[in-house]
Design an enzyme around this catalytic site. Structure first.
Site, PDB file in Angstrom:
ATOM      1  N   HIS A  18       0.496  -1.311   0.085  1.00 28.04           N
ATOM      2  CA  HIS A  18      -0.040  -0.163   0.034  1.00 28.04           C
ATOM      3  C   HIS A  18       0.650   1.527   0.267  1.00 28.04           C
ATOM      4  CE1 HIS A  18      -3.029  -2.908   2.131  1.00 28.04           C
ATOM      5  NE2 HIS A  18      -3.732  -2.674   0.968  1.00 28.04           N
ATOM      6  N   LYS A  42     -17.833  -6.959   6.048  1.00 28.22           N
ATOM      7  CA  LYS A  42     -15.736  -8.286   6.596  1.00 28.22           C
ATOM      8  C   LYS A  42     -15.862  -8.016   7.956  1.00 28.22           C
ATOM      9  CE  LYS A  42     -13.057  -7.196   2.400  1.00 28.22           C
ATOM     10  NZ  LYS A  42     -12.568  -6.921   2.017  1.00 28.22           N
ATOM     11  N   ARG A  91      -1.856  -6.743  -8.081  1.00 29.58           N
ATOM     12  CA  ARG A  91      -0.360  -7.985  -8.565  1.00 29.58           C
ATOM     13  C   ARG A  91      -0.481  -8.798  -9.045  1.00 29.58           C
ATOM     14  NH1 ARG A  91      -2.883  -7.868  -2.327  1.00 29.58           N
ATOM     15  NH2 ARG A  91      -4.780  -9.152  -3.726  1.00 29.58           N
ATOM     16  N   SER A 129      -3.322  -8.462   2.885  1.00 24.98           N
ATOM     17  CA  SER A 129      -3.376  -7.964   4.216  1.00 24.98           C
ATOM     18  C   SER A 129      -3.214  -9.154   5.552  1.00 24.98           C
ATOM     19  CB  SER A 129      -4.423  -6.999   4.608  1.00 24.98           C
ATOM     20  OG  SER A 129      -3.901  -5.254   4.048  1.00 24.98           O
TER      21      SER A 129
END
Length: 162
Positions: A18, A42, A91, A129
């Site tokens: 990040h 979440k 990614r 994360s």
């Protein structure tokens, strides 16, 4: 017109990926708003307040970075804040396919909104994360996965949660 980008995410916790993405994007925009999304579906490990504190600590000396939380749709948050760009990191191909779909939906909701994708740097492309949280839960090292400016605070916060 000021070029404002929103970099939305959960940042639970903020990672080196990040941080690097935001720092790489700074020359592209006049201002970057790091938007900590509150997603009721979440189960966050760190509170919104904790995540905001970590992000503010990380970018304390960067005047072009603002940190804020929001609920609801990212496109609505962008419109409310006058942002015409959404910054996203990818990614791998799976990330790109997911982000492309979200970008198309955002564009439909807010036609003036453009999505800007930056590829993750190879040496941090594995950092997520969720992986960091899992390692922390099991008392494993997350060296190199968290920004130096927040690593100690994250480890301390995890210890307090146990």
């Amino acid at each position: 017109m000021e070029r404002i980008a929103v970099f939305p995410g959960s940042f639970d916790p903020v990672t080196v990926g990040h941080e690097l993405l935001i720092r790489r994007a700074l020359p592209l925009f006049d201002r970057i708003i790091v938007g900590v999304g509150e997603n009721g579906e979440k189960k966050a490990w760190f509170s919104v307040a904790e995540r905001l504190t970590l992000l503010r600590k990380l970018f304390v000396s960067e005047t072009k970075v603002e940190v804020a939380s929001y609920t609801g749709l990212t496109a609505d948050f962008c419109r409310e804040r006058g942002a015409r760009y959404v910054l996203r990191g990818v990614r791998n191909a799976a990330d790109f396919e997911y982000e492309k779909t979200i970008a198309l939906v955002n564009k439909r909701l807010y036609p003036e909104l453009e999505s800007v994708f930056l590829c993750a740097e190879a040496d941090v492309s594995f950092v997520q994360s969720s992986v960091v949280r899992d390692l922390l839960k099991h008392g494993k090292s997350v060296a190199g996965m968290l920004p130096d400016a927040v690593a100690e605070a994250v480890v301390r916060m995890v210890a307090e949660k146990r």
